[in-house]
Design a protein around this motif. Structure first.
Motif, mmCIF file in Angstrom:
data_model
loop_
_atom_site.group_PDB
_atom_site.id
_atom_site.type_symbol
_atom_site.label_atom_id
_atom_site.label_comp_id
_atom_site.label_asym_id
_atom_site.label_seq_id
_atom_site.Cartn_x
_atom_site.Cartn_y
_atom_site.Cartn_z
ATOM 1 N N ASP A 1 19.004 5.713 7.350
ATOM 2 C CA ASP A 1 17.745 6.389 7.043
ATOM 3 C C ASP A 1 17.684 7.677 7.828
ATOM 4 O O ASP A 1 18.577 7.980 8.625
ATOM 5 C CB ASP A 1 16.532 5.496 7.336
ATOM 6 C CG ASP A 1 16.413 5.125 8.809
ATOM 7 O OD1 ASP A 1 17.113 5.737 9.656
ATOM 8 O OD2 ASP A 1 15.616 4.228 9.146
ATOM 9 N N SER B 1 6.434 1.926 6.905
ATOM 10 C CA SER B 1 5.986 0.756 6.154
ATOM 11 C C SER B 1 4.638 1.040 5.516
ATOM 12 O O SER B 1 3.899 1.927 5.950
ATOM 13 C CB SER B 1 5.875 -0.469 7.065
ATOM 14 O OG SER B 1 4.866 -0.277 8.052
ATOM 15 N N THR C 1 1.295 -1.367 4.082
ATOM 16 C CA THR C 1 0.661 -2.668 3.876
ATOM 17 C C THR C 1 -0.647 -2.458 3.145
ATOM 18 O O THR C 1 -1.308 -1.424 3.296
ATOM 19 C CB THR C 1 0.409 -3.406 5.206
ATOM 20 O OG1 THR C 1 -0.331 -2.543 6.089
ATOM 21 C CG2 THR C 1 1.719 -3.783 5.878
ATOM 22 N N ALA D 1 2.809 -6.666 2.883
ATOM 23 C CA ALA D 1 3.743 -5.544 2.782
ATOM 24 C C ALA D 1 3.848 -5.067 1.339
ATOM 25 O O ALA D 1 3.889 -5.860 0.401
ATOM 26 C CB ALA D 1 5.110 -5.954 3.299
ATOM 27 N N VAL D 2 3.888 -3.748 1.182
ATOM 28 C CA VAL D 2 4.059 -3.131 -0.136
ATOM 29 C C VAL D 2 5.443 -2.500 -0.161
ATOM 30 O O VAL D 2 5.739 -1.617 0.652
ATOM 31 C CB VAL D 2 2.983 -2.063 -0.400
ATOM 32 C CG1 VAL D 2 3.208 -1.400 -1.753
ATOM 33 C CG2 VAL D 2 1.594 -2.668 -0.305
ATOM 34 N N PRO D 3 6.327 -2.933 -1.076
ATOM 35 C CA PRO D 3 7.667 -2.341 -1.124
ATOM 36 C C PRO D 3 7.608 -0.872 -1.522
ATOM 37 O O PRO D 3 6.740 -0.449 -2.292
ATOM 38 C CB PRO D 3 8.398 -3.190 -2.170
ATOM 39 C CG PRO D 3 7.331 -3.848 -2.967
ATOM 40 C CD PRO D 3 6.138 -3.981 -2.086
ATOM 41 N N LEU D 4 8.540 -0.096 -0.987
ATOM 42 C CA LEU D 4 8.561 1.346 -1.241
ATOM 43 C C LEU D 4 9.970 1.755 -1.639
ATOM 44 O O LEU D 4 10.933 1.515 -0.906
ATOM 45 C CB LEU D 4 8.127 2.106 0.014
ATOM 46 C CG LEU D 4 8.044 3.624 -0.084
ATOM 47 C CD1 LEU D 4 6.985 4.045 -1.072
ATOM 48 C CD2 LEU D 4 7.753 4.235 1.286
ATOM 49 N N ALA D 5 10.106 2.361 -2.813
ATOM 50 C CA ALA D 5 11.412 2.831 -3.285
ATOM 51 C C ALA D 5 11.824 4.065 -2.483
ATOM 52 O O ALA D 5 11.020 4.975 -2.266
ATOM 53 C CB ALA D 5 11.344 3.162 -4.768
ATOM 54 N N ARG D 6 13.066 4.071 -2.049
ATOM 55 C CA ARG D 6 13.581 5.199 -1.272
ATOM 56 C C ARG D 6 14.935 5.624 -1.839
ATOM 57 O O ARG D 6 15.726 4.789 -2.274
ATOM 58 C CB ARG D 6 13.761 4.810 0.202
ATOM 59 C CG ARG D 6 12.499 4.261 0.859
ATOM 60 C CD ARG D 6 12.806 3.749 2.260
ATOM 61 N NE ARG D 6 11.739 2.931 2.802
ATOM 62 C CZ ARG D 6 10.757 3.394 3.557
ATOM 63 N NH1 ARG D 6 10.716 4.673 3.849
ATOM 64 N NH2 ARG D 6 9.812 2.591 4.021
#
Length: 701
Positions: free
Chosen positions: A360, A552, A554, A560-565
């Motif tokens: 990252d 992150s 939330t 937790a809210v997933p996040l596309a990277r």
């Protein structure tokens, strides 16, 4: 006796019928009562029941340690459950607004009938509303219909239909939710003065506490305000607010919620609100804490690219933990402010710091002497100075990094190679004209070794190297190493407009500069953040990752809210990154930033490259130290006003006609070194990698 208007009799008849149905609904079993009352209301006129899950809630952005740095909201509201509301607040609101709340079925039938009859007869407007009914009304006005002024007017209308609708919804609500949830929902929904919604936000903004710790006088003041937030605003009408608070305290005493002694103490207490008014955070990144505004804007843009909408962020109640490092941000902000004051006319100083890495690319700091905002006189800007290609004058010779990397990859040069370096030369340009280039001075050797060329930055050597390698390959290398958004913009730093006849406007930089030899001299608009990421890519063994501002996300329930990277990429071979890093190691030792390094007491190994545009309207420094676990970044100082001119060194840095203007080593490198040095205190030096044996010699040409 005067005869009543027939319309009044009709209104009374409707009111008595509706009120009777409400009474019947309260007396009958729950299901039958609701059905009976609802049958008097047109289909679809009741709407959905209030729900705390649908309340517009402020989204908070925090630094990496969890400290709030900014809020995004339509309504400043922080919903909390019943368990996080003090017993004093519960008692205060119930005792003054609806003492039978815990026993009734959601509607006060006697009060509702009296209000209906009085209103219909043209008398004074009556209340008669329970807390549950007030919850329904507040929900309709401030939540369900907040974007529909006509519907809000209907929600406030003093008509039997509106009161019956509220009664229907209130009974349904009372039979579907616990009393505790209804009360918490009401306290989360209600508006307080100061553009504050809900008891938690009010506790924070008025008193600097939270809903769980509200005292009796604090709770009484808040409970009294909901009756008329304007009239009982303690910041504008302190005496009216005090009188109303004391009325609530008396009601609490009479209900037995507090003792007479407690009531006396609470009545004697000062209002206790913040002296300067409610402390309400800004509703967007313009209200961020000092140093956090640009990173906040980048985080929001990153989330929107990942699929979040603006409304979701403004109403969703998310907690967004950003990558912002408070120590790095404070150090960077202090460094740029010391170099170029916030209100310095026409000069911007931007600085971005990132953490290298193979998985990252966390942004530690994104700052400028400007702040995001609308007050230009105070040094605010509405431009995205740090992340966008806002430096329209370019980053000067820092672009020679891309020429070197492309040449190493193509084999046209090796670490041990020497480059032709005449004082001046004319290279193939566009059409039949050649492109004249000269070095800044005559002290450069000819030929010059590649490491010395990187340290001292002669122009003719690198334009020649670019010609041998291919400008298209150099431009592509710039994209691969980090200038993704920069090269997607046009030559004015904006979005390409294919309809424009001017290729500078119509084409992305990746197309426009693909055949121009000036590219290696850094004459194109560029992003400070992306140039900093170039250094981070080199420190990460050639691995490019997108700059990341979000650790992150939330939701309001803590899930937790997933996040596309974007996936990281091996932009260049590790051997190229190591060889180029070795070549960039001389800049702070014998090169163009050596004097700045000595003045700063800098002795650590680091990669570095300065840049200065032809007329000194922009100067830059790109650097990094500590390897993949260290710090990388970029500092750029450039003209940002309507009348750009030469940047002159001095205290402060300023625009002028100084004859021999600023350089990257004299004006851009110092704030970078000043910002990074404190972050490395106590950490051992990390040596730079040596050149890879596979890239010591040229392999072609």
């Amino acid at each position: 006796m005067a005869r009543a208007d027939p319309r009044t009799w009709r209104r009374l008849g409707v009111a008595v019928l509706a009120g009777g149905l409400v009474l019947a609904g309260c007396a009958a079993p729950a299901a039958a009562g609701v059905a009976a009352v609802a049958s008097t209301v047109p289909d679809g006129a009741t709407g959905e029941l209030p729900s705390t899950a649908a309340l517009p809630a402020a989204t908070v952005l925090t630094d990496r340690d969890g400290t709030p740095v900014a809020y995004l909201d339509e309504q400043y509201r922080i919903p909390v459950p019943y368990s996080r509301i003090s017993s004093a607040m519960v008692a205060a609101i119930v005792d003054v607004e609806d003492r039978r709340f815990f026993d009734e079925s959601g509607v006060d039938p006697v009060g509702t009938l009296r209000a209906l009859v009085t209103d219909a007869a043209g008398g004074a407007v009556q209340g008669g509303s329970t807390i549950t009914q007030q919850y329904v009304k507040n929900w309709l006005v401030d939540v369900a219909d907040r974007d529909d002024p006509a519907a809000q007017q209907d929600d406030r209308a003093d008509t039997p239909a509106r009161k019956v609708r509220e009664a229907v919804l209130a009974q349904r609500l009372a039979h579907s939710q616990s009393k505790q949830d209804v009360l918490a929902g009401y306290l989360d929904t209600v508006a307080f003065s100061g553009s504050v919604y809900g008891v938690e936000a009010a506790a924070r903004s008025w008193f600097g506490t939270d809903a769980a710790h509200l005292t009796v006088p604090q709770a009484a003041l808040l409970a009294g305000t909901v009756n008329n937030p304007t009239l009982f605003d303690p910041f504008r009408h302190p005496q009216a607010a005090t009188d109303r608070r004391n009325t609530v305290i008396a009601a609490m005493r009479d209900a037995g919620s507090i003792t007479p002694a407690q009531a006396a103490d609470a009545t004697a207490a000062p209002l206790g609100v913040r002296a300067a008014g409610p402390l309400v955070p800004g509703h967007n990144c313009y209200g961020a804490t000092d140093g956090a505004g640009f990173l906040c804007e980048y985080a929001v843009a990153q989330l929107e690219r990942a699929g979040f909408t603006e409304q979701q962020l403004d109403t969703g109640g998310y907690t967004i933990r950003t990558t912002l490092d408070p120590a790095a941000t404070a150090s960077a902000q202090q460094a740029v402010d010391a170099n170029v004051p916030r209100t310095q006319d026409g000069v911007a100083n931007t600085l971005a710091l990132l953490r290298p890495g193979h998985d990252d690319r966390q942004i530690l700091a994104m700052v400028a002497n400007r702040r995001p905002g609308t007050d230009a006189a105070a040094g605010d800007t509405t431009r995205d100075l740090v992340a966008a290609p806002s430096n329209v004058f370019g980053a000067g010779s820092t672009f020679k990094i891309f020429t070197t990397a492309a040449a190493l990859e193509a084999g046209t040069v090796g670490y041990d190679s020497t480059l032709p370096d005449p004082p001046s030369a004319c290279f193939p340009g566009v059409g039949s004209a050649c492109y004249p280039v000269g070095n800044d001075g005559t002290s450069y050797p000819d030929p010059i070794s590649l490491p010395d060329a990187l340290a001292t930055s002669p122009n003719t050597a690198f334009v020649g190297l670019e010609e041998w390698t291919g400008t298209d390959k150099v431009v592509d290398m710039a994209r691969r190493l980090g200038l993704r958004d920069t090269l997607a913009s046009n030559a004015a730093g904006g979005t390409p407009d294919p309809s424009s006849p001017d290729p500078r406007i119509a084409e992305p930089q990746s197309q426009f500069y693909a055949g121009l030899p000036s590219f290696t001299l850094g004459v194109s608009p560029v992003s400070t953040l992306e140039m900093g990421n170039v250094a981070a890519t080199l420190q990460s063994d050639g691995v490019w990752c997108a700059p990341d501002a979000v650790l992150s996300v939330t939701d309001r329930d803590g899930a937790a809210v997933p996040l596309a990277r974007p996936a990281c990429e091996q932009a260049v071979a590790p051997g190229i990154a190591h060889t180029l890093s070795a070549g960039l190691g001389g800049d702070t030792v014998t090169g163009t930033s050596a004097a700045a390094a000595r003045a700063a007491g800098w002795t650590r190994p680091m990669i570095g490259k300065t840049g200065t545009t032809n007329t000194s309207e922009s100067v830059a420094f790109v650097g990094g130290t500590g390897g993949a676990d260290g710090v990388a970044g970029s500092s750029m100082v450039f003209a940002d006003g309507p009348d750009p001119a030469e940047i002159c060194p001095g205290t402060p840095v300023h625009l002028g006609n100084c004859g021999h203007g600023a350089f990257g080593g004299t004006v851009a490198a110092p704030p970078f070194l000043a910002a990074v040095a404190p972050l490395l205190d106590g950490r051992p030096d990390v040596p730079l990698p040596g050149p890879d044996p596979a890239y010591l010699q040229a392999r072609s040409g």
